[in-house]
Design a protein around this motif. Structure first.
Motif, mmCIF file in Angstrom:
data_model
loop_
_atom_site.group_PDB
_atom_site.id
_atom_site.type_symbol
_atom_site.label_atom_id
_atom_site.label_comp_id
_atom_site.label_asym_id
_atom_site.label_seq_id
_atom_site.Cartn_x
_atom_site.Cartn_y
_atom_site.Cartn_z
ATOM 1 N N GLY A 1 -4.012 -19.509 3.681
ATOM 2 C CA GLY A 1 -6.430 -19.709 3.735
ATOM 3 C C GLY A 1 -6.763 -18.494 4.586
ATOM 4 N N GLU A 2 -7.571 -19.428 5.311
ATOM 5 C CA GLU A 2 -8.451 -19.598 7.056
ATOM 6 C C GLU A 2 -7.314 -19.800 7.753
ATOM 7 O OE1 GLU A 2 -12.137 -21.645 5.997
ATOM 8 O OE2 GLU A 2 -13.393 -19.661 6.816
ATOM 9 N N LEU A 3 -6.578 -21.049 7.968
ATOM 10 C CA LEU A 3 -5.895 -21.082 8.746
ATOM 11 C C LEU A 3 -4.673 -20.302 9.170
ATOM 12 C CD1 LEU A 3 -5.827 -25.180 8.344
ATOM 13 C CD2 LEU A 3 -6.940 -24.089 10.071
ATOM 14 N N TRP A 4 -3.933 -19.712 8.366
ATOM 15 C CA TRP A 4 -3.338 -18.998 8.347
ATOM 16 C C TRP A 4 -3.580 -17.892 8.657
ATOM 17 C CZ3 TRP A 4 1.834 -17.739 7.475
ATOM 18 C CH2 TRP A 4 2.726 -16.366 8.156
ATOM 19 N N ASN A 5 -4.594 -17.134 8.512
ATOM 20 C CA ASN A 5 -5.423 -15.517 9.260
ATOM 21 C C ASN A 5 -5.683 -16.390 10.624
ATOM 22 O OD1 ASN A 5 -5.321 -14.481 6.857
ATOM 23 N ND2 ASN A 5 -7.028 -15.214 6.365
ATOM 24 N N PHE A 6 -6.082 -17.270 10.861
ATOM 25 C CA PHE A 6 -6.189 -18.045 12.721
ATOM 26 C C PHE A 6 -4.749 -17.817 13.021
ATOM 27 C CE2 PHE A 6 -7.064 -21.353 15.781
ATOM 28 C CZ PHE A 6 -7.612 -20.380 16.238
ATOM 29 N N TRP A 7 -3.820 -18.402 12.267
ATOM 30 C CA TRP A 7 -2.379 -17.856 12.955
ATOM 31 C C TRP A 7 -1.785 -17.485 13.348
ATOM 32 C CZ3 TRP A 7 -0.122 -21.207 16.111
ATOM 33 C CH2 TRP A 7 1.496 -20.790 15.961
ATOM 34 N N GLN A 8 -2.207 -16.377 12.700
ATOM 35 C CA GLN A 8 -1.538 -14.437 12.437
ATOM 36 C C GLN A 8 -2.291 -14.476 13.717
ATOM 37 O OE1 GLN A 8 0.863 -13.420 10.715
ATOM 38 N NE2 GLN A 8 1.030 -15.737 10.192
#
Length: 122
Positions: free
Chosen positions: A25-32
């Motif tokens: 979710g948002e954490l995956w997108n932020f990490w990317q």
């Protein structure tokens, strides 16, 4: 007693890959958005022995880096690219540091849960 040695790049990548498998979710997108190729940065107080610390993410004026003396990830400021401004000795998983930085960006404020430098160095 075994001699301390810095984490290898392959061991660091193993930790990053484990975290990436768990983010969504948002954490995956932020990490990317914030992740970077691991690069050794200097840190004036404790970073000389291992040739610096591995920075794995950059967001604004903050970096997520691996403290291989304490075996954990930390968030610090930087003013000059390549130089970590503050030493912290958290023993956090990468996902915890990503979550803390995401919350800081999303909600504002200070980085919560940072441990300071060791108090008893001999």
């Amino acid at each position: 007693m075994t001699e301390w040695k810095p984490i290898s790049l392959s061991e660091l990548y193993n930790q990053i890959q484990k975290t990436e498998a768990d983010l969504n979710g948002e954490l995956w997108n932020f990490w990317q958005l914030i992740k970077t190729e691991p690069t050794k940065w200097t840190e004036k107080d404790y970073g000389d022995e291992g040739g610096g610390f591995w920075v794995v993410a950059i967001c604004g004026t903050k970096v997520i880096w691996y403290n291989d003396i304490e075996d954990g990830f930390n968030i610090s400021d930087y003013k000059i690219y390549g130089q970590i401004e503050g030493y912290y000795c958290n023993q956090d998983e990468l996902s915890w540091a990503v979550t803390r930085l995401f919350d800081l960006v999303k909600f504002g404020g200070d980085v919560i849960g940072q441990a300071g430098p060791p108090q008893n160095l001999t």
